[in-house]
Design a protein around this motif. Structure first.
Motif: not given
Length: 334
Positions: A24-25, A27, A34, A37-42, A44-45
């Motif tokens: 993911y990091l 890219k 999808e 990706k959303n779980r990883i993005e959340e 990280i935030k």
């Protein structure tokens, strides 16, 4: 003391493997759903995770950084080209470090050595032409390198350049069409043999001959910027002073404009002026300045594109020279 959030923490929080977070990091989304990706993005935030750039660069053997060494950042051409390089690199997640060599080979060498020590992935250089052995050493080691604005004889590096001979010919032709015959050219110092300056003078001389005019040595000057005011005084105090002058770059143009203002010289009635490089104030100056424009943004983009192409594909074949067409922008100073 706050514990540093690691990639393992992100993986656990998102309920995925460390390798998936790594993909993911970097890219690499080819086989990633999808929802993943959303779980990883959340994660990280929520965790406030900051990737370790040093560790990633060591692992990938890349710093995603490009060094740009300009010969003189005071030129409008330089700043416009840098902007184009930065825009293109940003699209590909590359950072740039900009250094100003001040037309000083010693300073240029120090910057090259510093950037290499910082392990930048490649260099775009507006060469002073004073470090031929160092340039050649980079070529011999297959280090990604692109020259911009200036070529260096016998150093096999891709070069992005204006057709400088044509730029001068366009200016001389325009002067002649306007009825001027005593035409001069002034450029910055020729001591280092900088290619655009020499090419513009050569183009000027060729054009003067083609129009059956006389080449006068007193009308052809290469001076340091601090010498230009005295040079203009001598040139314009001659028994037969030039009726028109081609300022070979924007720094010379500025000096010419300072001189005509200080001495209340009417432009173009007493002295017609054309400048190579379309400076930002050309259209609002009074009178509006006739210029020869370079496609600066196209040239900067091309330089960045070539370098990144070389970084991503070491075997890619790149043409040695890219010449761009100048454009005459006719206004009121000629």
């Amino acid at each position: 003391m706050k514990t540093r959030i690691t990639i393992s923490d992100v993986a656990n929080h998102a309920n995925v493997s460390k390798s998936t977070v790594s993909q993911y990091l970097n890219k690499r989304f080819d086989y990633m759903g999808e929802s993943t990706k959303n779980r990883i993005e959340e994660a990280i935030k929520e965790l406030g995770y900051q990737p370790n750039a040093v560790a990633r660069s060591l692992k990938q053997k890349s710093t995603s950084t490009i060094g740009v060494i300009v010969a003189n950042i005071l030129h409008a051409f330089s700043t416009q080209v840098i902007r184009a390089i930065e825009d293109y690199c940003n699209e590909y997640d590359f950072h740039i470090i900009v250094c100003n060599a001040d037309d000083d080979p010693v300073k240029e060498r120090k910057y090259i050595e510093m950037l290499l020590a910082k392990q930048v992935d490649g260099l775009i250089i507006f060469p002073t032409t004073g470090n031929v052995e160092l340039y050649q050493k980079l070529v011999d080691s297959d280090y990604p390198l692109v020259f911009l604005d200036r070529n260096v004889e016998n150093v096999d590096v891709p070069v992005i350049q204006l057709d400088n001979v044509k730029a001068s010919k366009l200016a001389v032709q325009h002067f002649v069409e306007k009825g001027y015959q005593r035409i001069a050219i002034m450029t910055t110092s020729l001591e280092l043999g900088v290619a655009p300056r020499i090419e513009r003078i050569n183009g000027f001389k060729e054009a003067i001959k083609e129009h059956s005019l006389v080449i006068r040595d007193e009308y052809v000057k290469g001076l340091k910027v601090e010498e230009v005011q005295d040079g203009l005084k001598k040139m314009l105090s001659m028994d037969e002073p030039p009726e028109a002058i081609l300022a070979s770059n924007d720094l010379i143009l500025m000096e010419v404009l300072k001189y005509v203002k200080a001495h209340s010289i009417k432009v173009p009635e007493e002295l017609a002026i054309i400048g190579i490089d379309d400076v930002s104030f050309a259209s609002v100056y009074n009178p509006a300045l006739t210029t020869i424009a370079q496609p600066t943004f196209v040239m900067g983009t091309q330089a960045a594109e070539l370098l990144i192409e070389k970084l991503q594909n070491k075997e890619s074949k790149i043409d040695p020279v890219y010449r761009y067409e100048p454009t005459l922008i006719s206004r009121d100073s000629c």
